[in-house]
Design an enzyme around this catalytic site. Structure first.
Site, short mmCIF file in Angstrom:
data_model
loop_
_atom_site.label_atom_id
_atom_site.label_comp_id
_atom_site.label_asym_id
_atom_site.label_seq_id
_atom_site.Cartn_x
_atom_site.Cartn_y
_atom_site.Cartn_z
N HIS A 167 -2.23 10.06 8.81
CA HIS A 167 -2.37 8.82 8.09
C HIS A 167 -1.30 7.84 8.53
O HIS A 167 -0.58 8.68 8.43
CB HIS A 167 -2.46 9.38 6.98
N CYS B 27 -3.88 9.45 -0.93
CA CYS B 27 -3.12 8.18 -0.41
C CYS B 27 -2.96 6.89 -1.61
O CYS B 27 -4.22 7.11 -2.45
CB CYS B 27 -2.33 7.62 0.66
N SER C 263 -6.32 6.94 10.20
CA SER C 263 -6.39 8.47 9.72
C SER C 263 -7.18 9.19 10.93
O SER C 263 -7.75 8.51 12.21
CB SER C 263 -7.26 8.16 8.70
N GLU D 52 -9.31 6.81 1.96
CA GLU D 52 -7.22 6.95 1.67
C GLU D 52 -7.11 8.50 1.50
O GLU D 52 -7.15 8.98 0.95
CB GLU D 52 -7.26 7.35 0.07
N SER D 53 -7.01 8.90 3.06
CA SER D 53 -6.70 9.85 3.94
C SER D 53 -7.97 11.29 4.09
O SER D 53 -8.69 10.81 4.33
CB SER D 53 -5.49 11.24 2.61
N PHE E 223 0.20 -0.68 0.17
CA PHE E 223 0.24 -0.08 0.16
C PHE E 223 0.59 1.19 0.16
O PHE E 223 1.69 1.62 0.58
CB PHE E 223 -0.82 0.00 1.05
N GLU F 21 2.01 -1.61 7.72
CA GLU F 21 3.05 -2.68 7.76
C GLU F 21 3.79 -2.56 7.07
O GLU F 21 5.26 -1.96 7.05
CB GLU F 21 2.22 -2.86 5.49
N PHE G 193 -9.07 1.22 10.11
CA PHE G 193 -9.22 0.67 9.41
C PHE G 193 -8.37 -1.13 9.16
O PHE G 193 -8.17 -1.00 9.96
CB PHE G 193 -8.48 1.18 7.88
#
Length: 342
Positions: A250, A82, A237, A67-68, A6, A254, A231
């Site tokens: 954010h 992102c 976030s 995504e952000s 990601f 991983e 998430f």
């Protein structure tokens, strides 16, 4: 480093508009905040993301995205995404919807760092050159004062890409009382990164609140109202609201491509030590091996203090660049690495 994963590094777009947003009695109106949710959904559909949480106050509306983040002020929109989102595709619909409100685009600013997985990015984000071509094709011709530049660093994997355009010549650009700080952090401390993985399949607002408190994010700016989201299976976030100023974080936790970002707004009227202390708190939360910090419309005093403030965290300034841009003014870019790393 993972072959593919990601993409944490965000793309950031800021659009400023001008027009009459006062009523007949001189009362300030909502301007862009009049855009209905359906219109915003159309914009985000083009970008390939959705709203997962939202909050507002008398000054602006803040949306946590899949995504952000998105921030909507009466004459300004900031959208930061992102992953493999197509952020720049938001420009045509945003200009269209703003024109319907009798608002005209005045300035456009686009910034981003180096992607961790550049080959995974879709059009128009396949290269900075392609991004610049796309922006210039989709903004009005009267935004004729333009500049595109890649600000370098001594770290091969880090540089700062900047494009700005405005209708105003540099000498007539308005004085800005506020400045923006963008922080990008990679190789997060592994124990800290684990705190951003969902537990017992809990996600959403409640799980986000747990992560905020567990990691100490709520102490970065204790006066801010925080809208947070966790998430599945991992990631986090948050948007912070403090009067007319926002902050946002954010996290992609991983291992192999861990990343966190922090962005906030400061004022030239503030004690500059306060913004530096805020940055120090944010970086301390994640204890990254590498940090880059960009400041826009900021004084030398601030970026000098930033470098000194990170030293007690074991981070050494490795490179520094500064440049002037239409509308954005002075932008500085600094990179830091943990002292144990070369």
């Amino acid at each position: 480093m993972a072959v593919s994963g990601f993409e944490g590094f965000e793309k950031r777009l800021e659009l400023h508009f001008f027009g009459d947003i006062d009523d007949d009695d001189g009362n300030n109106m909502l301007g862009l905040r009049l855009l209905d949710f359906e219109s915003l959904e159309q914009v985000l559909l083009a970008v390939q993301c959705t709203v997962v949480s939202a909050v507002g106050n008398p000054f602006f509306d803040a949306y946590v995205l899949s995504e952000s983040s998105l921030f909507v002020y009466p004459t300004k929109i900031i959208i930061k995404t992102c992953g493999t989102t197509q952020l720049l595709k938001s420009i045509p619909p945003l200009i269209h919807f703003a024109n319907n409100l009798d608002l005209t685009l005045q300035t456009c600013s686009y910034t981003r760092g180096n992607f961790i997985f550049p080959k995974s990015q879709p059009f128009p984000h396949t290269s900075f050159q392609e991004e610049v071509i796309y922006i210039e094709h989709n903004i009005p011709n009267n935004l004729c004062y333009r500049k595109a530049s890649v600000m370098p660093s001594k770290l091969p994997a880090h540089s700062w890409h900047v494009f700005t355009a405005t209708v105003l010549p540099p000498l007539k650009s308005p004085h800005h009382a506020t400045f923006t700080v963008e922080v990008c952090m990679t190789e997060l401390d592994r124990l800290i990164a684990r705190k951003f993985f969902s537990r017992d399949s809990k996600t959403g607002d409640l799980a986000g609140r747990d992560m905020t408190q567990l990691t100490g994010i709520d102490t970065i700016n204790a006066g801010a109202f925080i809208c947070d989201f966790a998430f599945d299976p991992c990631g986090y976030s948050m948007n912070g609201i403090d009067g007319d100023r926002y902050s946002t974080i954010h996290v992609t936790p991983e291992d192999g491509f861990s990343y966190a970002s922090f962005e906030c707004v400061g004022s030239v009227c503030d004690d500059q030590d306060n913004i530096v202390e805020t940055l120090k708190k944010a970086v301390r939360v994640f204890m990254p091996a590498t940090v880059s910090i960009s400041t826009t419309r900021c004084s030398r005093e601030v970026w000098t203090k930033v470098a000194r403030a990170l030293q007690p965290l074991g981070l050494k300034c490795r490179s520094f660049a500064v440049d002037e841009f239409p509308a954005a003014g002075t932008i500085s870019y600094q990179t830091f690495t943990a002292a144990r790393r070369k």
